[in-house]
Design a protein around this motif. Structure first.
Motif, PDB file in Angstrom:
ATOM      1  N   PHE A  54       0.174  -1.351  -0.259  1.00  0.00           N
ATOM      2  CA  PHE A  54       0.268   0.147   0.431  1.00  0.00           C
ATOM      3  C   PHE A  54       0.854   1.474  -0.045  1.00  0.00           C
ATOM      4  O   PHE A  54       2.184   1.407   1.011  1.00  0.00           O
ATOM      5  CB  PHE A  54      -1.054  -0.246   1.060  1.00  0.00           C
ATOM      6  N   ALA A  55       0.134   2.404  -0.576  1.00  0.00           N
ATOM      7  CA  ALA A  55       0.985   3.377  -0.294  1.00  0.00           C
ATOM      8  C   ALA A  55       0.030   4.279  -0.629  1.00  0.00           C
ATOM      9  O   ALA A  55      -0.680   4.730  -1.326  1.00  0.00           O
ATOM     10  CB  ALA A  55       2.400   3.808  -2.056  1.00  0.00           C
ATOM     11  N   PRO A  56       0.044   5.354  -0.022  1.00  0.00           N
ATOM     12  CA  PRO A  56      -0.519   6.702   0.238  1.00  0.00           C
ATOM     13  C   PRO A  56      -1.024   7.117  -0.241  1.00  0.00           C
ATOM     14  O   PRO A  56       0.614   7.462  -1.383  1.00  0.00           O
ATOM     15  CB  PRO A  56      -0.194   7.835   1.493  1.00  0.00           C
ATOM     16  N   GLU A  57      -2.174   7.829  -1.538  1.00  0.00           N
ATOM     17  CA  GLU A  57      -2.019   8.863  -3.043  1.00  0.00           C
ATOM     18  C   GLU A  57      -3.539   9.890  -2.634  1.00  0.00           C
ATOM     19  O   GLU A  57      -4.472   8.732  -1.685  1.00  0.00           O
ATOM     20  CB  GLU A  57      -1.938   7.692  -3.966  1.00  0.00           C
ATOM     21  N   PRO A  58      -3.680   9.855  -3.184  1.00  0.00           N
ATOM     22  CA  PRO A  58      -4.880  11.158  -3.083  1.00  0.00           C
ATOM     23  C   PRO A  58      -6.262  10.691  -3.078  1.00  0.00           C
ATOM     24  O   PRO A  58      -7.213  10.702  -2.240  1.00  0.00           O
ATOM     25  CB  PRO A  58      -4.448  12.298  -5.040  1.00  0.00           C
ATOM     26  N   ASP A 113       5.914  14.271 -11.687  1.00  0.00           N
ATOM     27  CA  ASP A 113       6.043  15.133 -10.377  1.00  0.00           C
ATOM     28  C   ASP A 113       4.662  16.327 -10.030  1.00  0.00           C
ATOM     29  O   ASP A 113       4.650  16.764  -8.834  1.00  0.00           O
ATOM     30  CB  ASP A 113       6.501  15.683 -11.881  1.00  0.00           C
ATOM     31  N   GLN A 114       3.738  16.280 -10.824  1.00  0.00           N
ATOM     32  CA  GLN A 114       2.143  16.962 -10.435  1.00  0.00           C
ATOM     33  C   GLN A 114       1.921  16.474  -8.712  1.00  0.00           C
ATOM     34  O   GLN A 114       1.924  16.751  -8.682  1.00  0.00           O
ATOM     35  CB  GLN A 114       1.481  16.784 -11.405  1.00  0.00           C
ATOM     36  N   ILE A 115       1.834  14.964  -8.862  1.00  0.00           N
ATOM     37  CA  ILE A 115       0.762  14.552  -7.812  1.00  0.00           C
ATOM     38  C   ILE A 115       2.064  15.074  -6.498  1.00  0.00           C
ATOM     39  O   ILE A 115       1.808  15.303  -6.092  1.00  0.00           O
ATOM     40  CB  ILE A 115       0.954  13.267  -8.012  1.00  0.00           C
ATOM     41  N   HIS A 116       3.340  14.429  -6.941  1.00  0.00           N
ATOM     42  CA  HIS A 116       4.333  14.966  -5.807  1.00  0.00           C
ATOM     43  C   HIS A 116       4.563  16.901  -5.224  1.00  0.00           C
ATOM     44  O   HIS A 116       3.938  17.000  -4.313  1.00  0.00           O
ATOM     45  CB  HIS A 116       5.635  14.676  -6.113  1.00  0.00           C
ATOM     46  N   ALA A 117       4.558  17.779  -6.293  1.00  0.00           N
ATOM     47  CA  ALA A 117       4.791  18.850  -6.203  1.00  0.00           C
ATOM     48  C   ALA A 117       3.097  19.654  -5.275  1.00  0.00           C
ATOM     49  O   ALA A 117       2.780  20.252  -4.561  1.00  0.00           O
ATOM     50  CB  ALA A 117       4.591  20.047  -7.414  1.00  0.00           C
ATOM     51  N   ALA A 118       1.531  18.248  -5.360  1.00  0.00           N
ATOM     52  CA  ALA A 118       0.778  18.811  -4.847  1.00  0.00           C
ATOM     53  C   ALA A 118       0.423  18.151  -3.283  1.00  0.00           C
ATOM     54  O   ALA A 118      -0.371  18.437  -2.604  1.00  0.00           O
ATOM     55  CB  ALA A 118      -0.593  18.552  -5.699  1.00  0.00           C
ATOM     56  N   GLY A 119       1.939  17.724  -3.050  1.00  0.00           N
ATOM     57  CA  GLY A 119       0.929  15.989  -1.651  1.00  0.00           C
ATOM     58  C   GLY A 119       0.878  15.039  -1.540  1.00  0.00           C
ATOM     59  O   GLY A 119       0.551  14.721  -0.839  1.00  0.00           O
ATOM     60  N   GLY A 120       1.522  15.134  -2.512  1.00  0.00           N
ATOM     61  CA  GLY A 120      -0.091  13.390  -2.998  1.00  0.00           C
ATOM     62  C   GLY A 120       0.370  12.106  -2.760  1.00  0.00           C
ATOM     63  O   GLY A 120      -0.608  11.412  -2.293  1.00  0.00           O
ATOM     64  N   PHE A 121       1.787  12.477  -2.318  1.00  0.00           N
ATOM     65  CA  PHE A 121       2.345  10.928  -1.912  1.00  0.00           C
ATOM     66  C   PHE A 121       2.554  11.199  -0.099  1.00  0.00           C
ATOM     67  O   PHE A 121       2.934  10.265   0.010  1.00  0.00           O
ATOM     68  CB  PHE A 121       3.216  10.828  -2.678  1.00  0.00           C
ATOM     69  N   GLU A 122       2.296  12.536   0.461  1.00  0.00           N
ATOM     70  CA  GLU A 122       2.289  12.656   1.719  1.00  0.00           C
ATOM     71  C   GLU A 122       1.625  12.009   2.820  1.00  0.00           C
ATOM     72  O   GLU A 122       0.246  11.377   2.434  1.00  0.00           O
ATOM     73  CB  GLU A 122       2.330  14.049   1.362  1.00  0.00           C
TER      74      GLU A 122
END
Length: 158
Positions: A54-58, A113-122
């Motif tokens: 499992f990995a967090p994503e939006p 890069d877009q997802i990462h910049a938006a904090g999507g993997f936080e």
């Protein structure tokens, strides 16, 4: 290595992508329902353990984690958290690996890069893991051995 069953979350994702767009309301609801149903049935089947990736994503609702913990604990089970990490540069190198393509995982560096910049993997909503492993510093076999050691997993099942 352990003989434990592996429930790879992308098996559910791939199933649902045949009908729903990723992240659509039906996709999110059914993905969580399937994940939780598998946990519940695995608990009822008295599996010695189940490994879930499992990995967090939006599109993963923050309530999923508590729902999973409740489902498992209601059947007398418990959850051990292990975190696999690696540097951002290494993650980007891995985007086009055959294993990612096989499971229709994210492969676009631009989208990453877009997802990462938006904090999507936080993943701040995730509990502190019992173990964190930088996978850029070891082989998959070494990481698995470390997990088995730290969690004191029963390797006699193999």
């Amino acid at each position: 290595m352990t003989g434990y069953k592996l429930f790879h979350n992308h098996l559910t994702v791939d199933l649902l992508l045949s009908v729903f767009d990723f992240g659509s309301p039906g996709f999110v609801a059914l993905r969580e329902e399937i994940w939780l149903s598998v946990f519940d049935q695995a608990s009822l089947s008295h599996l010695p353990a189940l490994i879930f990736t499992f990995a967090p994503e939006p599109t993963v609702r923050h309530s999923f984690l508590q729902n999973a913990l409740n489902t498992i604990s209601q059947r007398g089970g418990n959850v051990e958290f292990v975190e696999l990490v690696c540097p951002l540069s290494e993650l980007k190198k891995r985007l086009n690996s055959p294993s990612r393509l096989q499971y229709r995982k994210l492969t676009s560096e631009t989208l990453f890069d877009q997802i990462h910049a938006a904090g999507g993997f936080e993943g701040s909503f995730l509990p502190k893991p019992q173990l964190s492993i930088d996978t850029s510093l070891c082989t998959p076999l070494q990481a698995a051995a470390k997990i088995a050691e730290v969690l004191a997993l029963d390797l006699s099942l193999t």
